[in-house]
Design an enzyme around this catalytic site. Structure first.
Site, PDB file in Angstrom:
ATOM      1  N   PRO A  43     -49.145  42.144  -7.037  1.00 51.98           N
ATOM      2  CA  PRO A  43     -48.858  41.123  -8.031  1.00 51.98           C
ATOM      3  C   PRO A  43     -49.599  39.815  -7.740  1.00 51.98           C
ATOM      4  CG  PRO A  43     -46.859  41.717  -6.806  1.00 51.98           C
ATOM      5  CD  PRO A  43     -47.950  42.601  -6.331  1.00 51.98           C
ATOM      6  N   THR A 101     -52.695  38.993  -8.383  1.00 50.39           N
ATOM      7  CA  THR A 101     -54.107  39.023  -8.024  1.00 50.39           C
ATOM      8  C   THR A 101     -55.021  38.791  -9.220  1.00 50.39           C
ATOM      9  OG1 THR A 101     -53.837  41.403  -8.059  1.00 50.39           O
ATOM     10  CG2 THR A 101     -54.034  40.370  -5.905  1.00 50.39           C
ATOM     11  N   LYS A 154     -54.645  40.414 -12.507  1.00 47.60           N
ATOM     12  CA  LYS A 154     -54.861  41.540 -13.401  1.00 47.60           C
ATOM     13  C   LYS A 154     -54.691  41.138 -14.868  1.00 47.60           C
ATOM     14  CE  LYS A 154     -51.777  44.015 -11.172  1.00 47.60           C
ATOM     15  NZ  LYS A 154     -51.468  43.063 -10.093  1.00 47.60           N
ATOM     16  N   THR A 155     -53.608  40.411 -15.150  1.00 50.77           N
ATOM     17  CA  THR A 155     -53.382  39.955 -16.522  1.00 50.77           C
ATOM     18  C   THR A 155     -54.505  39.021 -16.953  1.00 50.77           C
ATOM     19  OG1 THR A 155     -51.059  39.956 -15.939  1.00 50.77           O
ATOM     20  CG2 THR A 155     -51.641  38.986 -18.043  1.00 50.77           C
ATOM     21  N   HIS A 211     -37.069  26.718  22.726  1.00 49.13           N
ATOM     22  CA  HIS A 211     -37.460  27.987  22.114  1.00 49.13           C
ATOM     23  C   HIS A 211     -38.865  27.867  21.493  1.00 49.13           C
ATOM     24  CE1 HIS A 211     -36.375  31.737  19.777  1.00 49.13           C
ATOM     25  NE2 HIS A 211     -37.405  31.284  19.089  1.00 49.13           N
ATOM     26  N   GLU A 212     -39.061  26.826  20.703  1.00 46.70           N
ATOM     27  CA  GLU A 212     -40.349  26.691  20.018  1.00 46.70           C
ATOM     28  C   GLU A 212     -41.477  26.395  21.004  1.00 46.70           C
ATOM     29  OE1 GLU A 212     -40.768  27.690  17.101  1.00 46.70           O
ATOM     30  OE2 GLU A 212     -38.612  27.871  16.729  1.00 46.70           O
ATOM     31  N   HIS A 221     -42.630  29.574  22.552  1.00 49.76           N
ATOM     32  CA  HIS A 221     -43.634  30.302  21.760  1.00 49.76           C
ATOM     33  C   HIS A 221     -44.992  29.646  21.916  1.00 49.76           C
ATOM     34  CE1 HIS A 221     -41.039  32.939  19.477  1.00 49.76           C
ATOM     35  NE2 HIS A 221     -40.342  31.964  18.915  1.00 49.76           N
ATOM     36  N   ASP A 255     -37.757  37.179  15.911  1.00 48.82           N
ATOM     37  CA  ASP A 255     -38.821  37.404  16.891  1.00 48.82           C
ATOM     38  C   ASP A 255     -38.708  38.812  17.468  1.00 48.82           C
ATOM     39  OD1 ASP A 255     -39.477  34.725  16.579  1.00 48.82           O
ATOM     40  OD2 ASP A 255     -38.296  34.081  18.310  1.00 48.82           O
TER      41      ASP A 255
HETATM   42  P1  ADP Z   1     -51.131  39.770 -12.058  1.00 47.86           P
HETATM   43  O1  ADP Z   1     -51.236  40.152 -13.487  1.00 47.86           O
HETATM   44  O2  ADP Z   1     -52.123  40.477 -11.181  1.00 47.86           O
HETATM   45  O3  ADP Z   1     -49.744  39.818 -11.482  1.00 47.86           O
HETATM   46  P2  ADP Z   1     -51.817  37.203 -13.097  1.00 47.86           P
HETATM   47  O4  ADP Z   1     -53.093  37.516 -13.769  1.00 47.86           O
HETATM   48  O5  ADP Z   1     -50.612  37.122 -13.956  1.00 47.86           O
HETATM   49  O6  ADP Z   1     -51.560  38.243 -11.924  1.00 47.86           O
HETATM   50  O7  ADP Z   1     -52.002  35.866 -12.253  1.00 47.86           O
HETATM   51  C1  ADP Z   1     -51.145  34.770 -12.387  1.00 47.86           C
HETATM   52  C2  ADP Z   1     -51.909  33.476 -12.310  1.00 47.86           C
HETATM   53  O8  ADP Z   1     -52.482  33.307 -11.029  1.00 47.86           O
HETATM   54  C3  ADP Z   1     -53.079  33.417 -13.262  1.00 47.86           C
HETATM   55  O9  ADP Z   1     -52.678  32.945 -14.514  1.00 47.86           O
HETATM   56  C4  ADP Z   1     -54.030  32.459 -12.568  1.00 47.86           C
HETATM   57  O10 ADP Z   1     -53.667  31.124 -12.811  1.00 47.86           O
HETATM   58  C5  ADP Z   1     -53.789  32.748 -11.117  1.00 47.86           C
HETATM   59  N1  ADP Z   1     -54.750  33.726 -10.609  1.00 47.86           N
HETATM   60  C6  ADP Z   1     -54.451  34.945 -10.121  1.00 47.86           C
HETATM   61  N2  ADP Z   1     -55.564  35.597  -9.732  1.00 47.86           N
HETATM   62  C7  ADP Z   1     -56.606  34.776  -9.989  1.00 47.86           C
HETATM   63  C8  ADP Z   1     -58.016  34.892  -9.817  1.00 47.86           C
HETATM   64  N3  ADP Z   1     -58.570  35.997  -9.286  1.00 47.86           N
HETATM   65  N4  ADP Z   1     -58.789  33.849 -10.190  1.00 47.86           N
HETATM   66  C9  ADP Z   1     -58.233  32.744 -10.711  1.00 47.86           C
HETATM   67  N5  ADP Z   1     -56.919  32.578 -10.909  1.00 47.86           N
HETATM   68  C10 ADP Z   1     -56.088  33.577 -10.544  1.00 47.86           C
HETATM   69 ZN    ZN Z   2     -38.657  32.169  17.654  1.00 50.35          ZN
END
Ligand code: ADP
Ligand code: ZN
Length: 622
Positions: A215, A217, A219-220, A434-435, A438, A512
């Protein structure tokens, strides 16, 4: 039977009367209680406050004398789309109004009285009206000789079926970082613009393209860009919308969608989340789903039903191609598959450049440093990052986004909301040890990533955090690098043990320890890095959420299983011992760093490294 109003009344009157009482008895109380249930999404009050802080809330409507709010918000968890969400408010929430005012959020309160009256009136009228309408429809149909069985359940028609955008306005330049997918799609634009080039030589234009990737990336965005570049309309629908209550609705929607598309060809049909309908038939927990299968069958029929050259191209998106029904992938359907992956460094830089265009960013900010700091971010994450930074800038009434806001936004996206630091107390000291534990182990081991900063300001679930600069190339990791990571992860617990004693150690290390165990386990079962030898004993995709024994198709004997466990223990024990040694041997500098951290709350990586260099040689021979 001939249709007449007398007939209709005769049939429907008793039913109306009975159903009226049923409605009153069963549904009215619920309807009255839920009168503000304008939405099914819910959110806790605490989360709501965080959303306000983040500037994600745009409007708040208060109902029920202040018991319920329906908010309009936009945020990464809810898909970056504006959504209505219901929040139950606590009995007294005085800070809420001040908070809303401070953030300039539109607030409206709705009186309960009139609402109740109106709602119960509507409620009382609704069911009988529905009944009369549907009875009328049924009578009409039985009088209409041409009405085939397909029309029996045409409820689907009355809804908004799918989205149509005449012009998406998106061009290829808006999409960055996924060049191979883009190239593939540039060709499709030519199909749409100049089909004659292809038909002249007898080439068939592809009907369906499947976009596969996680998601966010793009695609839409890519599908919209084809429509925008080819200047054709964009029809879209999401697979999850098909999964409806009434059997047959999904199928009729698909039919309508393709009908409309054919009228508007050339055009793009985009089906998001196609796996929701396109999963292999006859599988799934609890048997098959009739509705889904009917929808899928209809989709297949429609795709076979139009000629490749009509100018309709169906683009579907999924993040799992492996679960799709093989019928979908056959020639003439989605026979082209394009992968869209999480962008690499250059991809991230290109995407940042696209989204930086319409923002005012300080000239000192280097986008490549941001790209370096964000491995694993998707395009949507990066877009969100710059937007968050812009919101923070506006909130501080600055006119340019600086590195400070960007840093804050990155931290927020990775680790969640920032809280306020504890006042000086024993637990603050413990967290500091702790931090620093690390951080010092990470710094002294030459195979470990560098410390980027250490902080006592809590974020999300974490009460303190040590950030390491991620290395870009995560694809080949050596055995000593994994061991260094295990030791780094054990650093926090080891410091607690040595400084406060075995009986004072806390639950703070649970996360951790999870990582430690998982890394050690993978060394043994997947990477062949134990004395069991170079064997792969576990499949990469064996489901990590089901635990061992369930959904587990590993083929090793019980004897090997025992060996695996003892090898994991061996690795962890050895790393634990070495980590404890590092802490013990550097106790003086650790105490100093803890004092500094408690005073400053955040120490940045360079400063940290400089202080350590004054006292000891880095990297040490461990
Ligand atoms: P998907 O359909 O893969 O879940 P979207 O196309 O809906 O992702 O991406 C959501 C938004 O994130 C887009 O409207 C854009 O603003 C941004 N975005 C995601 N991928 C890109 C990309 N490769 N280049 C530029 N903007 C991107
Ligand atoms: Zn820790």
């Amino acid at each position: 039977m001939k249709f007449s109003w007398k007939n209709l009344l005769l049939w429907s009157l008793p039913i109306i009367v009975i159903s009226f009482f049923l409605w009153q008895g069963l549904f009215a109380p619920i309807a009255n209680e839920n009168k503000t249930n304008l939405t099914n999404s819910r959110m806790t009050y605490g989360r709501f406050l965080e959303y306000i802080e983040m500037g994600w809330v745009k409007k708040v409507d208060i109902y029920d004398n202040g018991h319920t709010a329906v908010i309009e918000a936009i945020g990464p968890e809810i898909g970056n789309r504006m959504q209505k969400i219901r929040v139950e408010l606590p009995a007294s929430a005085p800070e809420l109004i001040t908070k809303l005012k401070k953030n300039y959020i539109d607030l409206d309160a709705h009186p309960t009285k009139n609402n109740t009256a109106l709602w119960s009136l509507l409620g009382n009228l609704f069911f009988p009206l529905l009944l009369v309408t549907s009875l009328t429809l049924l009578f009409r149909r039985s009088n209409n000789a041409t009405g085939g069985p397909g029309q029996a359940m045409s409820f689907g028609k009355s809804k908004a079926l799918f989205q149509i955008e005449a012009k998406t306005g998106i061009i290829f330049d808006d999409v960055a970082g996924i060049d191979e997918a883009k190239e593939e799609f540039e060709e499709i634009v030519t199909f749409l613009k100049k089909p004659e080039y292809f038909t002249a030589v007898g080439a068939k234009i592809p009907k369906g393209v499947l976009l596969v990737g996680p998601p966010g990336t793009g695609k839409t965005l890519l599908a919209k860009a084809i429509a925008g570049e080819a200047n054709v309309p964009f029809f879209s629908i999401s697979g999850s919308e098909f999964v409806e209550m009434f059997v047959g609705v999904g199928a009729s929607r698909v039919r309508d969608l393709f009908k409309k598309a054919k009228e508007n060809a050339p055009c793009i049909i985009f089906i998001d989340e196609i796996d929701a309908v396109g999963r292999q038939r006859g599988t799934g927990v609890g048997g098959g789903n009739d509705e889904r299968e009917q929808t899928l069958n209809q989709l297949l029929t429609e795709m076979d039903g139009f000629e490749g050259n009509t100018g309709i191209i169906v683009v579907a998106a999924t993040n799992r191609a492996d679960i799709l029904d093989s019928a979908l992938l056959r020639p003439g359907r989605f026979d082209r598959q394009v992968n869209v992956d999480i962008p690499d460094f250059k991809g991230r830089l290109d995407i940042l450049n696209v989204h930086a265009k319409n923002k005012k960013i300080d000239t000192n900010v280097s986008l490549s440093i941001i790209a370096r700091r964000t491995p694993g971010f998707s395009g949507a994450d990066l877009a969100n990052l710059l937007n968050e930074a812009a919101i923070l800038t506006a909130r501080e009434r600055k006119n340019q986004i600086t590195l400070k806001e960007i840093d804050k936004a990155i931290d927020r996206i990775i680790a969640g909301m920032e809280g306020t630091a504890l006042i000086d107390s024993k637990s603050k000291r413990l967290i500091a040890y702790h931090e620093i534990g690390h951080a010092i182990v990470g710094t002294l081991l030459k195979d470990h990533e560098n410390v980027q900063k250490v902080t006592l300001i809590p974020r999300g679930q974490a009460r303190g955090l040590t950030w390491f600069t991620p290395s870009e190339d995560q694809s080949l990791i050596s055995r000593s690098q994994i061991k260094a990571r295990i030791m780094g992860a054990l650093g926090g617990r080891a410091a607690e043990e040595i400084v406060f004693g075995e009986s004072e150690i806390t639950t703070g290390a649970s996360n951790d320890l999870q990582q430690v165990t998982s890394m050690a386990r993978q060394m043994v079962t997947r990477f062949g890095m134990s004395t069991i030898g170079p064997m792969s004993l576990e499949n990469e995709d064996s489901n990590p959420f089901l635990g061992r024994g369930m959904g587990n198709n590993n083929e090793y004997s019980d004897e090997i299983a025992i060996k695996i466990d003892s090898q994991i223990k061996l690795i962890v024990d050895e790393c634990h011992k070495k980590t404890r040694d590092i802490i013990k041997n550097n106790r003086v500098i650790i105490d100093k760093l803890v004092d500094l951290l408690i005073e400053k709350e955040t120490i940045d990586g360079n400063e940290f490294a400089n202080i350590i260099k004054q006292y000891t040689k880095v990297p040490q021979k461990i």
